[in-house]
Design a protein around this motif. Structure first.
Motif, mmCIF file in Angstrom:
data_model
loop_
_atom_site.group_PDB
_atom_site.id
_atom_site.type_symbol
_atom_site.label_atom_id
_atom_site.label_comp_id
_atom_site.label_asym_id
_atom_site.label_seq_id
_atom_site.Cartn_x
_atom_site.Cartn_y
_atom_site.Cartn_z
ATOM 1 N N TYR A 23 0.831 -1.202 0.000
ATOM 2 C CA TYR A 23 0.000 0.000 0.000
ATOM 3 C C TYR A 23 0.869 1.258 0.000
ATOM 4 O O TYR A 23 0.674 2.172 -0.817
ATOM 5 N N SER A 282 -6.227 -2.748 0.053
ATOM 6 C CA SER A 282 -6.171 -1.312 -0.249
ATOM 7 C C SER A 282 -7.399 -0.591 0.288
ATOM 8 O O SER A 282 -7.294 0.510 0.852
ATOM 9 N N ASN A 283 -8.579 -1.206 0.156
ATOM 10 C CA ASN A 283 -9.801 -0.588 0.681
ATOM 11 C C ASN A 283 -9.811 -0.573 2.210
ATOM 12 O O ASN A 283 -10.244 0.406 2.834
ATOM 13 N N ASP A 286 -7.340 2.094 3.329
ATOM 14 C CA ASP A 286 -7.939 3.406 3.031
ATOM 15 C C ASP A 286 -8.953 3.800 4.101
ATOM 16 O O ASP A 286 -8.916 4.905 4.650
ATOM 17 N N LYS A 287 -9.853 2.892 4.389
ATOM 18 C CA LYS A 287 -10.926 3.174 5.347
ATOM 19 C C LYS A 287 -10.380 3.441 6.743
ATOM 20 O O LYS A 287 -10.904 4.288 7.486
#
Length: 304
Positions: A23, A282-283, A286-287
């Motif tokens: 990431y 990645s999600n 991100d969150k």
């Protein structure tokens, strides 16, 4: 450039390490490096993300620490262990917790909101591109066998006539299975994540078994998330987290106990993997806004 150090796991593969490395490789502000020891990381890092564990307050560390609690304590007297870690562990400049329950179990209820974030488990983004292989096995089980009470279920699958591959066997696990000959059983030791998932994708079904007890029943099952991402049909025992996860992604998993009582269910059951896309690493990262937490910790250090 903020230099962030991670430590390789001594006894287990840590998917978080690869997730963070991949990431942050795509960011211009943060550089991540994985080290073999805390001492090596401390020499080259501005911030270390330390997986707790036990890191007592009297140990020296020049780098700033983000303490990551990705599991509550296990085995005997787990809540006492949580309490001891809470008061004996080095204080972090920031914290990452698997979920709110894990945070609460370590008595961090009064922590300021800008000092921590919650970050669950995920699966590698590349699994979205994986091509399904020709099926070589019926079932896969990844993870610990000894102490999990999963062995009778694996043997039952074999008695039903299914082929089973078990990934992550210890020497004692192998000896246990060798007591009875199972021609349709394939055993593998602990493998890299890539190798394990390459074998798993050759299966049709996945066996998920997690003891319905503290703390496993409220913590993410990384292997189950990976099974679903691979498109495998999941047969699982029932407990709080798996029920919530199944509902959240609108999936349909076959109840393990019902299947053991009636093996014909596997032919008629309508399996559904649901929508797992929010669980790519990645999600998930991100969150969680871990990037912002790292920057806050770094800037507080620079301004002090």
């Amino acid at each position: 450039m903020i230099k962030v150090g991670l430590i390789r796991g001594e006894k287990s593969f840590l998917p978080e390490n690869e997730a963070y490395f991949n990431y942050f490789s795509n960011t211009a502000e943060i550089e991540v490096k994985i080290f073999n020891s805390m001492e090596d990381a401390d020499q080259e890092s501005d911030i270390i993300i330390y997986y707790c564990g036990f890191f007592p307050f009297w140990k020296k560390c020049q780098s700033k620490l983000i303490m990551e609690y990705h599991s509550a304590s296990t085995t005997r007297f787990p809540k006492l262990k949580n309490l001891l870690k809470r008061f004996l562990n080095r204080r972090g400049e920031g914290y990452i917790f698997l979920n709110q329950r894990v945070m609460d179990e370590f008595y961090f209820g009064g922590l300021p909101q800008d000092k921590y974030t919650l970050r669950g488990m995920g699966y590698p983004n590349y699994l979205n591109e994986v091509q399904r292989s020709t099926k070589k096995y019926d079932f896969v089980y990844m993870g610990t066998v000894g102490g999990r009470k999963v062995e009778p279920y694996i043997k039952q699958l074999l008695d039903f006539g299914f082929s089973v591959v078990v990934i992550g066997c210890s020497n004692s696990d192998i000896k246990s299975f060798e007591e009875i000959e199972y021609p349709k059983l394939s055993l593998f030791p602990k493998l890299s994540q890539v190798d394990a998932l390459n074998i798993a994708k050759q299966c049709d079904f996945a066996l998920n078994y997690t003891p319905d007890c503290y703390p496993y029943n409220f913590q993410d099952s990384t292997k189950l998330i990976e099974y679903v991402a691979l498109g495998l049909k999941v047969v699982t025992n029932r407990y709080y987290w798996v029920n919530s996860f199944e509902l959240e992604i609108n999936a349909s998993f076959l109840d393990l106990d019902k299947f053991i009582n009636d093996k014909s269910l596997i032919r008629s059951f309508q399996f559904d993997q649901g929508d797992i896309s929010k669980y790519t690493w990645s999600n998930v990262i991100d969150k969680s806004a871990i990037c912002e937490l790292i920057k806050r910790v770094y800037n507080e250090n620079s301004n002090s």
